[in-house]
Design an enzyme around this catalytic site. Structure first.
Site, PDB file in Angstrom:
ATOM      1  N   GLU A   1      -8.652  -5.604 -16.452  1.00 51.46           N
ATOM      2  CA  GLU A   1      -8.139  -4.845 -15.305  1.00 51.46           C
ATOM      3  C   GLU A   1      -7.680  -3.474 -15.764  1.00 51.46           C
ATOM      4  O   GLU A   1      -7.560  -3.212 -16.966  1.00 51.46           O
ATOM      5  CB  GLU A   1      -6.995  -5.624 -14.616  1.00 51.46           C
ATOM      6  CG  GLU A   1      -7.502  -6.853 -13.864  1.00 51.46           C
ATOM      7  CD  GLU A   1      -6.430  -7.691 -13.207  1.00 51.46           C
ATOM      8  OE1 GLU A   1      -5.242  -7.329 -13.261  1.00 51.46           O
ATOM      9  OE2 GLU A   1      -6.781  -8.737 -12.636  1.00 51.46           O
TER      10      GLU A   1
ATOM     11  N   ARG B   1      -3.210   2.090 -12.120  1.00 53.10           N
ATOM     12  CA  ARG B   1      -3.305   1.945 -10.671  1.00 53.10           C
ATOM     13  C   ARG B   1      -2.822   3.166  -9.883  1.00 53.10           C
ATOM     14  O   ARG B   1      -3.395   3.517  -8.860  1.00 53.10           O
ATOM     15  CB  ARG B   1      -2.421   0.755 -10.324  1.00 53.10           C
ATOM     16  CG  ARG B   1      -2.926  -0.051  -9.226  1.00 53.10           C
ATOM     17  CD  ARG B   1      -2.159  -1.327  -9.172  1.00 53.10           C
ATOM     18  NE  ARG B   1      -2.942  -2.397  -9.742  1.00 53.10           N
ATOM     19  CZ  ARG B   1      -2.531  -3.647  -9.763  1.00 53.10           C
ATOM     20  NH1 ARG B   1      -1.349  -3.964  -9.277  1.00 53.10           N
ATOM     21  NH2 ARG B   1      -3.290  -4.595 -10.253  1.00 53.10           N
TER      22      ARG B   1
ATOM     23  N   HIS C   1       1.890  -2.455  -2.474  1.00 56.37           N
ATOM     24  CA  HIS C   1       1.549  -3.701  -3.161  1.00 56.37           C
ATOM     25  C   HIS C   1       2.720  -4.319  -3.915  1.00 56.37           C
ATOM     26  O   HIS C   1       2.912  -5.528  -3.862  1.00 56.37           O
ATOM     27  CB  HIS C   1       0.411  -3.397  -4.134  1.00 56.37           C
ATOM     28  CG  HIS C   1      -0.135  -4.589  -4.867  1.00 56.37           C
ATOM     29  ND1 HIS C   1      -0.680  -5.671  -4.207  1.00 56.37           N
ATOM     30  CD2 HIS C   1      -0.243  -4.856  -6.201  1.00 56.37           C
ATOM     31  CE1 HIS C   1      -1.089  -6.565  -5.102  1.00 56.37           C
ATOM     32  NE2 HIS C   1      -0.824  -6.106  -6.313  1.00 56.37           N
TER      33      HIS C   1
ATOM     34  N   ARG D   1       3.742  -0.498 -12.743  1.00 61.16           N
ATOM     35  CA  ARG D   1       3.417  -1.778 -13.385  1.00 61.16           C
ATOM     36  C   ARG D   1       1.958  -1.844 -13.821  1.00 61.16           C
ATOM     37  O   ARG D   1       1.047  -1.456 -13.089  1.00 61.16           O
ATOM     38  CB  ARG D   1       3.689  -2.919 -12.400  1.00 61.16           C
ATOM     39  CG  ARG D   1       3.221  -4.270 -12.872  1.00 61.16           C
ATOM     40  CD  ARG D   1       3.592  -5.351 -11.902  1.00 61.16           C
ATOM     41  NE  ARG D   1       2.871  -5.266 -10.667  1.00 61.16           N
ATOM     42  CZ  ARG D   1       1.744  -5.924 -10.401  1.00 61.16           C
ATOM     43  NH1 ARG D   1       1.197  -6.701 -11.318  1.00 61.16           N
ATOM     44  NH2 ARG D   1       1.169  -5.820  -9.227  1.00 61.16           N
TER      45      ARG D   1
HETATM   46  P1  FAD Z   1       7.158 -14.509  -4.394  1.00 64.91           P
HETATM   47  O1  FAD Z   1       6.003 -15.253  -4.915  1.00 64.91           O
HETATM   48  O2  FAD Z   1       6.865 -13.401  -3.451  1.00 64.91           O
HETATM   49  O3  FAD Z   1       8.153 -15.510  -3.701  1.00 64.91           O
HETATM   50  C1  FAD Z   1       9.260 -15.055  -2.968  1.00 64.91           C
HETATM   51  C2  FAD Z   1       9.879 -16.212  -2.226  1.00 64.91           C
HETATM   52  O4  FAD Z   1      11.147 -15.855  -1.690  1.00 64.91           O
HETATM   53  C3  FAD Z   1       9.063 -16.708  -1.037  1.00 64.91           C
HETATM   54  O5  FAD Z   1       9.139 -18.098  -1.015  1.00 64.91           O
HETATM   55  C4  FAD Z   1       9.810 -16.128   0.156  1.00 64.91           C
HETATM   56  O6  FAD Z   1       9.623 -16.829   1.344  1.00 64.91           O
HETATM   57  C5  FAD Z   1      11.226 -16.280  -0.343  1.00 64.91           C
HETATM   58  N1  FAD Z   1      12.236 -15.456   0.314  1.00 64.91           N
HETATM   59  C6  FAD Z   1      12.258 -14.115   0.464  1.00 64.91           C
HETATM   60  N2  FAD Z   1      13.383 -13.741   1.098  1.00 64.91           N
HETATM   61  C7  FAD Z   1      14.088 -14.872   1.347  1.00 64.91           C
HETATM   62  C8  FAD Z   1      15.322 -15.139   1.980  1.00 64.91           C
HETATM   63  N3  FAD Z   1      16.088 -14.180   2.500  1.00 64.91           N
HETATM   64  N4  FAD Z   1      15.728 -16.417   2.079  1.00 64.91           N
HETATM   65  C9  FAD Z   1      14.975 -17.428   1.590  1.00 64.91           C
HETATM   66  N5  FAD Z   1      13.794 -17.233   0.988  1.00 64.91           N
HETATM   67  C10 FAD Z   1      13.358 -15.967   0.858  1.00 64.91           C
HETATM   68  N6  FAD Z   1       0.557 -10.028  -9.865  1.00 64.91           N
HETATM   69  C11 FAD Z   1      -0.078 -10.331 -11.009  1.00 64.91           C
HETATM   70  O7  FAD Z   1       0.533 -10.336 -12.082  1.00 64.91           O
HETATM   71  N7  FAD Z   1      -1.395 -10.672 -10.988  1.00 64.91           N
HETATM   72  C12 FAD Z   1      -2.129 -10.683  -9.846  1.00 64.91           C
HETATM   73  O8  FAD Z   1      -3.312 -11.021  -9.858  1.00 64.91           O
HETATM   74  C13 FAD Z   1      -1.486 -10.331  -8.635  1.00 64.91           C
HETATM   75  N8  FAD Z   1      -2.175 -10.301  -7.471  1.00 64.91           N
HETATM   76  C14 FAD Z   1      -1.489 -10.054  -6.319  1.00 64.91           C
HETATM   77  C15 FAD Z   1      -2.195 -10.108  -5.105  1.00 64.91           C
HETATM   78  C16 FAD Z   1      -1.521  -9.933  -3.919  1.00 64.91           C
HETATM   79  C17 FAD Z   1      -2.280  -9.976  -2.614  1.00 64.91           C
HETATM   80  C18 FAD Z   1      -0.129  -9.705  -3.930  1.00 64.91           C
HETATM   81  C19 FAD Z   1       0.616  -9.536  -2.643  1.00 64.91           C
HETATM   82  C20 FAD Z   1       0.563  -9.621  -5.119  1.00 64.91           C
HETATM   83  C21 FAD Z   1      -0.122  -9.797  -6.321  1.00 64.91           C
HETATM   84  N9  FAD Z   1       0.557  -9.733  -7.537  1.00 64.91           N
HETATM   85  C22 FAD Z   1      -0.112 -10.031  -8.689  1.00 64.91           C
HETATM   86  C23 FAD Z   1       2.005  -9.604  -7.589  1.00 64.91           C
HETATM   87  C24 FAD Z   1       2.601 -10.999  -7.776  1.00 64.91           C
HETATM   88  O9  FAD Z   1       1.864 -11.921  -7.022  1.00 64.91           O
HETATM   89  C25 FAD Z   1       4.044 -11.073  -7.350  1.00 64.91           C
HETATM   90  O10 FAD Z   1       4.755  -9.998  -7.862  1.00 64.91           O
HETATM   91  C26 FAD Z   1       4.679 -12.363  -7.859  1.00 64.91           C
HETATM   92  O11 FAD Z   1       3.900 -13.448  -7.453  1.00 64.91           O
HETATM   93  C27 FAD Z   1       6.097 -12.470  -7.357  1.00 64.91           C
HETATM   94  O12 FAD Z   1       6.563 -13.771  -7.585  1.00 64.91           O
HETATM   95  P2  FAD Z   1       8.048 -14.107  -7.158  1.00 64.91           P
HETATM   96  O13 FAD Z   1       8.259 -15.536  -7.500  1.00 64.91           O
HETATM   97  O14 FAD Z   1       8.952 -13.107  -7.698  1.00 64.91           O
HETATM   98  O15 FAD Z   1       8.063 -13.897  -5.569  1.00 64.91           O
HETATM   99  C1  SIN Z   2      -5.379  -7.649  -8.439  1.00 64.37           C
HETATM  100  O1  SIN Z   2      -5.969  -8.719  -8.510  1.00 64.37           O
HETATM  101  O2  SIN Z   2      -5.909  -6.549  -8.371  1.00 64.37           O
HETATM  102  C2  SIN Z   2      -3.892  -7.678  -8.416  1.00 64.37           C
HETATM  103  C3  SIN Z   2      -3.417  -7.667  -9.783  1.00 64.37           C
HETATM  104  C4  SIN Z   2      -1.970  -7.296  -9.814  1.00 64.37           C
HETATM  105  O3  SIN Z   2      -1.368  -6.959  -8.797  1.00 64.37           O
HETATM  106  O4  SIN Z   2      -1.448  -7.316 -10.926  1.00 64.37           O
END
Ligand code: FAD
Ligand code: SIN
Length: 529
Positions: free
Chosen positions: A120, A289, A350, A385
């Site tokens: 990537e 990015r 994002h 990032r």
């Molecule tokens: P999340 O997985 O977002 O979980 C947050 C949780 O908190 C959810 O359950 C939500 O409902 C809950 N929540 C929020 N507010 C409250 C509240 N007030 N009360 C109760 N619950 C609440 N990163 C990579 O490294 N590689 C990738 O390939 C990649 N692809 C991505 C593709 C997409 C489409 C997106 C959107 C993001 C991508 N990212 C990627 C970024 C990455 O997915 C996220 O940064 C990461 O998964 C965040 O994980 P987390 O556990 O911190 O939060």
């Molecule tokens: C992607 O698959 O392009 C998302 C990867 C990332 O957000 O790190």
């Protein structure tokens, strides 16, 4: 062993993404854990992650190279210690995910790698472990399955954390105010109740919903940053909103088109087929990015376009179908066949590079409150990032936070007594619906002093129009609206204060990077009232 007595549970985890689930699964081995989430347990940013998780895995790669790539993308604002710790923590995190049942795509054993390693933007090596093109879905499947089997772990859906519960600095709490849990709104009956715990982990993810065009699902409203800020925790670097270069541009659907497509050779083209990325960076489509997103923005502005095109038609249709089945299927559902035609794309908000400030144990500035995942600011990402470093950070920091929280939870004599219902100040009126458009226009990919000032003034107006919370039950929309408004204000304030351009923050009125004045974090703490 559930040892909670005066608390509702030993650990309260807010959020069911990668960070929350991984922490909770570990904590539930020896203590009682409540994990609450505001929607269905599956509805997280994690579930939509496509490209994968960055980790040094092949014999041709090195920790040093991953560290250097991360520092380069972070444009001078990463904390080296955080980068080194998290990069080195990768293999342990991957082993843990695999132990819990995650199945990553396999390779043929080339270069000593048992997993197929993707490439990537900004990475000098192939080092992205993935599960085809929906890595997050596979990780969520495995973690939810593992979590469901644990008797000490209670998962509560549709429970919205409204505010953190900060306990009095009484003798029982060692004379220090500490986080003793959260106030939680039950979506079913709109009741608000306190939930107490020895230690609370904030794992609420990002804030993509601040912007009109985003890759994030509806849950990503910045709740955790807003709650932590209201509670007095330090938040930082909120001006660094990462815009992904390629989201599908189509009236019927919009979703992420993974950077892994460019990693496998996809080119960005103008409508007449001309590629343009070489004019912007020597790494062309695989530049960091922020550079690719701004290049697309510039080409769209120059030619008056709504989108540019992502073209992978030169690869074998079989390969594209096998490597990117989710993307191919979702594109075909709106009548686009990526194996035969270029895909219309435009940038979208994002990822939140800043967040609640933590150390490398996940501790925030409030005792008893930890944060991990996208809501946290460890210093790994700096101003921008590196692709696929987010899942890496969420996994490594969830494990590290648990190691530290376990020690703290039972070492400190804490009391949950004297907890009262919150005095809810105010809630926004419906005008808050305007925030995503206002942020897109005023605090988007390319910013200006005037645009930021206009956004700031409009946000102040919305803030003034708040009505006092004096009637009827508090609703989830009001809570999320208040949080969106709060985080929008913090993003704009931070962006106005940074008089330079760096990483994901680009201001046409101060387009250069100024290390002498600005090689520092933008830290905000709510003044004590
Ligand atoms: P999340 O997985 O977002 O979980 C947050 C949780 O908190 C959810 O359950 C939500 O409902 C809950 N929540 C929020 N507010 C409250 C509240 N007030 N009360 C109760 N619950 C609440 N990163 C990579 O490294 N590689 C990738 O390939 C990649 N692809 C991505 C593709 C997409 C489409 C997106 C959107 C993001 C991508 N990212 C990627 C970024 C990455 O997915 C996220 O940064 C990461 O998964 C965040 O994980 P987390 O556990 O911190 O939060
Ligand atoms: C992607 O698959 O392009 C998302 C990867 C990332 O957000 O790190």
């Amino acid at each position: 062993m559930a040892v909670s007595s005066q608390f509702d549970s030993d650990f309260l985890v807010i959020g069911s993404g990668m960070a929350g689930l991984l922490f909770a699964i570990n904590a539930a081995k020896a203590a009682s854990v409540t994990l609450l989430t505001k929607a269905a347990v599956t509805e997280t940013n994690t579930a939509y992650a496509q490209g994968g998780i960055a980790c040094v895995w092949s014999t041709g790669d090195s920790f040093q190279a991953h560290v250097e790539d991360t520092l380069r993308a972070g444009a001078g604002l990463c904390r080296r210690e955080a980068v080194e710790t998290i990069v080195h923590g990768g293999p342990r995190a991957i082993d843990e995910l695999v132990r819990l049942g995650a199945r990553f795509s396999r390779a043929n054993g080339a270069d000593g790698a048992d997993y197929d390693l993707g490439r990537e933007g900004g990475h000098s090596q192939r080092r992205i472990l993935h599960a085809r093109d929906l890595t997050g879905g596979e990780i969520m499947r495995a973690l939810i399955e593992a979590a469901s089997a644990l008797p000490n772990l209670q998962i509560l859906e549709n429970q919205l954390a409204v505010d953190l519960l900060i306990g009095p600095a009484g003798a029982g709490n060692g004379g220090v105010a500490r986080c003793l849990g959260a106030y939680v709104l039950d979506r079913a009956d709109l009741s608000v109740r306190p939930h107490t715990a020895r230690v609370t982990l904030l794992a609420t993810g990002g804030a993509g919903r601040l912007y009109q065009n985003t890759t994030n699902p509806a849950v990503a409203c910045g709740d955790g940053v807003a709650m932590a800020y209201r509670a007095g925790a330090a938040v930082a670097n909120l001006e660094f909103i990462q815009f992904h270069p390629t989201a599908l541009h189509h009236p019927a659907d919009s979703f992420l088109l993974s950077e892994a497509l460019r990693g496998e050779g996809a080119r960005l083209r103008l409508p007449d087929g001309t590629p343009f990325m070489e004019r912007y960076h020597q790494q062309a489509e695989l530049a960091p990015r922020d550079i690719v997103a701004r290049a697309i923005y510039a080409e769209m502005a120059r030619h008056g376009l709504d989108c540019v095109y992502l073209d992978i038609t030169h690869r074998e249709a079989d390969f594209v179908q096998r490597r990117f089945p989710y993307i191919v299927e979702r594109c075909r559902a709106v009548g686009i066949d990526p194996t035969r035609e270029p895909i219309p794309v435009a940038p979208a908000a994002h990822y939140l590079c800043g967040g609640v400030v933590t150390d490398l144990s996940g501790s925030t500035s409030i005792p008893g409150l930890y944060a991990a995942g996208e809501v946290a600011m460890t210093g790994l990402h700096g101003a921008n990032r590196l692709a696929s470093n987010s899942l890496l950070e969420a996994a490594v920091m969830a494990l590290r936070a648990y190691d530290a929280a376990r020690e703290e939870a039972f070492a400190v004599q804490v009391k949950a007594a004297g907890v009262a219902l919150p005095a809810l100040d105010s809630t926004p009126d419906a005008d808050v619906e305007e925030v995503p458009r206002l942020m897109w226009e005023g605090a988007g990919i390319v910013r200006s002093n005037e645009g930021l000032e206009r956004a700031s003034q409009r946000l102040s107006l919305l803030r003034e129009r708040h009505r006092p919370f004096d009637k009827g039950p508090l609703t989830p929309d009001e809570v999320e609206g208040e949080n969106l408004l709060t985080v929008a204000e913090l993003v704009v304030r931070s962006a106005i204060s940074r008089k330079e351009s760096r990483g994901a923050h680009y201001n046409v009125d101060c387009p250069s990077r100024s290390d002498s004045s600005w090689q520092r974090d933008t830290v905000l703490v709510r003044p004590a009232s």
